[in-house]
Design a protein around this motif. Structure first.
Motif, mmCIF file in Angstrom:
data_model
loop_
_atom_site.group_PDB
_atom_site.id
_atom_site.type_symbol
_atom_site.label_atom_id
_atom_site.label_comp_id
_atom_site.label_asym_id
_atom_site.label_seq_id
_atom_site.Cartn_x
_atom_site.Cartn_y
_atom_site.Cartn_z
ATOM 1 N N PRO A 1 0.836 -1.208 0.000
ATOM 2 C CA PRO A 1 0.000 0.000 0.000
ATOM 3 C C PRO A 1 0.866 1.251 0.000
ATOM 4 O O PRO A 1 2.051 1.202 0.351
ATOM 5 C CB PRO A 1 -0.795 -0.131 1.305
ATOM 6 N N ASP A 2 0.301 2.342 -0.404
ATOM 7 C CA ASP A 2 1.014 3.619 -0.432
ATOM 8 C C ASP A 2 0.409 4.530 0.629
ATOM 9 O O ASP A 2 -0.678 5.070 0.460
ATOM 10 C CB ASP A 2 0.877 4.253 -1.820
ATOM 11 N N LEU A 3 1.125 4.689 1.727
ATOM 12 C CA LEU A 3 0.597 5.482 2.840
ATOM 13 C C LEU A 3 0.531 6.966 2.526
ATOM 14 O O LEU A 3 -0.105 7.723 3.268
ATOM 15 C CB LEU A 3 1.457 5.266 4.090
ATOM 16 N N THR A 4 1.176 7.393 1.449
ATOM 17 C CA THR A 4 1.048 8.795 1.061
ATOM 18 C C THR A 4 -0.268 9.049 0.328
ATOM 19 O O THR A 4 -0.637 10.207 0.115
ATOM 20 C CB THR A 4 2.216 9.228 0.151
ATOM 21 N N ARG A 5 -0.957 7.969 -0.045
ATOM 22 C CA ARG A 5 -2.217 8.109 -0.776
ATOM 23 C C ARG A 5 -3.378 7.397 -0.100
ATOM 24 O O ARG A 5 -4.531 7.708 -0.366
ATOM 25 C CB ARG A 5 -2.057 7.551 -2.199
ATOM 26 N N GLU A 6 -3.069 6.400 0.725
ATOM 27 C CA GLU A 6 -4.108 5.635 1.394
ATOM 28 C C GLU A 6 -3.897 5.722 2.907
ATOM 29 O O GLU A 6 -2.771 5.622 3.383
ATOM 30 C CB GLU A 6 -4.044 4.165 0.961
ATOM 31 N N PRO A 7 -4.961 5.917 3.667
ATOM 32 C CA PRO A 7 -4.798 5.990 5.127
ATOM 33 C C PRO A 7 -4.369 4.652 5.711
ATOM 34 O O PRO A 7 -4.685 3.582 5.175
ATOM 35 C CB PRO A 7 -6.201 6.393 5.609
ATOM 36 N N LEU A 8 -3.642 4.721 6.790
ATOM 37 C CA LEU A 8 -3.200 3.521 7.490
ATOM 38 C C LEU A 8 -4.401 2.810 8.095
ATOM 39 O O LEU A 8 -5.271 3.428 8.708
ATOM 40 C CB LEU A 8 -2.215 3.903 8.597
ATOM 41 N N GLU A 9 -4.449 1.498 7.908
ATOM 42 C CA GLU A 9 -5.541 0.702 8.461
ATOM 43 C C GLU A 9 -4.975 -0.407 9.330
ATOM 44 O O GLU A 9 -3.892 -0.924 9.078
ATOM 45 C CB GLU A 9 -6.393 0.098 7.335
#
Length: 362
Positions: free
Chosen positions: A176-184
Motif C-alpha cells: 500500500p502507499d501510505l502517502t495516498r491511502e490511510p493507514l488501516e
C-alpha cells in the motif's frame, strides 16, 4: 474559520513579515545559501527527505532555510509540496546488494567479503567541541575513499547457508502507499515498515531504546549496516525494458535477533529491518528494532504489553506531522470552549460552597 479571528489579516501579514525578518537575521552576516545547507548540513537534509517521503536534496535544503532550521516544519513543507506533484509511475525495487557502499559495518562478523568500511561517522570521534571549526577558512583533511562496486552480499546470507536465520518472506503483492491511502489496522509488515520509514526519528529511537531496556525485549545484533548509493530503475512500456533514471543514497540496517522457537518453528535467528533515505543510521537501527518488536504475533511470541509491540500505539503516534498538527491546534482560539468550561467550573464551585454551608447549618 474561527469567528474570533476574523479581521486579523493585517496582524497575520505583520506576523509573516516579522517571521521573514527573524529568518534573515542580522543583515551584516552573509545570507545562508541553499548550496551551503545541502553540502554542509547534509544529515539534516537527509532527515527531511526521509520523513518527508521525497528524495530531493535541493528542495529539502530550501525547506530547512524557510523553516529557520525547524526540521519538523521543514518535513511538513516537503510533504505538502509532494502532494502537488504528479505521479508518472513506480520504480522497480532497488537492489541494495548492488549498493556502492560509503559505509558498511557488521557487529556479527569481523571478516566479511568486501570488508568493513568505517566511512564518514561520528562513532570514533571524542565528542569534544572542535574550536578550529569556529575559525574561517576551514580546510578539511583528505580521506582515503573506498566504495564497493558490483554486488556485495548481505551478511545474513552467510547465516542462511546454515539455516540459522529465518528466510526473508517473499510477497509479490503490491504494498500500500501510505502517502495516498490511510493507514488501516491490522497493518501488514509492508505498511508498518513504510510508516516507520516516515516516522519521527526521536520517537522511533525512544521505542527502540525501550526494547533494549526490557519492554518487549528482543536481544539484537546489528548484522549489517550499510550506507551508499543505489541505482533506481523504472520500466518504460514503450521500450519494453527498464532504464536507470537516477540514484539515491540509502541507509539499510538488518538486525539479527535471538528466537527461542515456537510450536511450528525451530530455534533460529530472526530479522529486523530498517531502510531510510540518506545517511541516517540511528533511524535505520531504531526502525529495525521496532520492526522486530512488532513481529511478535507472526513469530508466535508472547505479547508483553510493551509500547513497541503495540502496532496501533506505534504507528498512529510515530508520524511527527500528524502529531504536530493535533498538538499545535490547541494554541488556536478556543474562546467559546473555554468560556463554557469556565461557567461549568464556576457552577460546580457554587454548588460545592452551597452544600458546605447547608451541611454546617445542620
Amino acid at each position: 474559520m474561527y469567528v474570533a479571528v476574523k479581521g486579523g489579516e493585517r496582524a497575520i501579514e505583520n506576523a509573516h513579515a516579522w517571521l521573514a525578518e527573524e529568518r534573515r537575521g542580522d543583515t551584516a552576516v552573509a545570507e545562508l545559501g541553499l548550496a551551503q545547507i545541502k553540502e554542509q548540513l547534509k544529515l539534516s537534509v537527509d532527515r527531511v527527505m526521509a520523513e518527508g517521503s521525497l528524495y530531493d536534496p535541493d528542495l529539502a535544503a530550501l525547506a530547512i532555510k524557510q523553516s529557520r532550521g525547524d526540521l519538523i516544519e521543514a518535513i511538513f513543507l516537503i510533504r505538502a509540496y509532494r502532494t502537488t506533484m504528479p505521479r508518472f509511475g513506480s520504480s522497480k525495487p532497488v537492489d541494495t546488494g548492488a549498493m556502492a557502499c560509503d559505509r558498511r559495518i557488521s557487529a556479527t562478523f569481523k571478516d566479511l567479503p568486501g570488508g568493513q568500511v568505517l566511512g564518514p561517522t561520528f562513532d570514533y570521534t571524542h565528542r569534544l567541541l572542535d574550536f578550529k571549526l569556529a575559525a574561517d577558512g576551514e580546510v578539511p583533511e583528505t580521506a582515503m575513499r573506498k566504495a564497493d562496486a558490483g554486488h556485495v552480499p548481505h551478511v545474513t546470507k552467510f547465516l542462511n547457508q546454515e539455516g540459522l536465520i529465518e528466510e526473508s518472506p517473499q510477497d509479490d503483492t503490491a504494498p500500500p502507499d501510505l502517502t495516498r491511502e490511510p493507514l488501516e489496522m491490522p497493518a501488514n509488515r509492508a505498511s508498518r515498515l513504510q510508516a516507520l520509514a516516515r516516522a519521527d526519528e526521536g520517537f522511533t529511537l525512544g521505542l527502540a531504546y525501550s526494547t533494549q531496556r526490557g519492554y518487549g525485549r528482543n536481544h539484537a545484533f546489528v548484522g549489517e549496516l550499510r550506507i551508499g548509493a543505489v541505482p533506481v530503475e523504472m520500466d518504460i512500456p514503450e521500450l519494453g525494458f527498464a532504464v536507470e533514471i537516477g540514484e539515491v543514497t540509502l541507509t539499510e540496517c538488518e538486525t539479527v535477533n535471538q528466537f527461542k522457537g515456537s510450536k511450528t518453528e525451530p530455534p533460529q535467528f530472526t530479522r529486523g529491518y530498517g531502510l531510510v533515505f540518506g545517511q541516517s543510521e540511528r533511524k535505520a537501527i531504531s526502525m529495525a528494532l521496532v520492526d522486530r518488536a512488532l513481529r511478535w504475533k507472526e513469530l508466535g511470541e508472547d505479547f508483553e504489553n510493551a509500547p513497541a509491540q503495540d502496532a496501533e500505539f506505534v504507528l498512529y503516534h510515530a508520524d511527527n506531522i500528524q502529531a504536530t498538527g493535533f498538538l499545535e491546534h490547541i494554541k488556536l482560539p478556543h474562546y467559546v470552549d473555554f468560556q463554557s468550561e469556565l461557567e461549568l467550573v464556576r457552577k460546580l464551585r457554587r454548588e460545592a460552597v452551597s452544600a458546605q454551608v447547608q451541611e454546617a447549618a445542620e
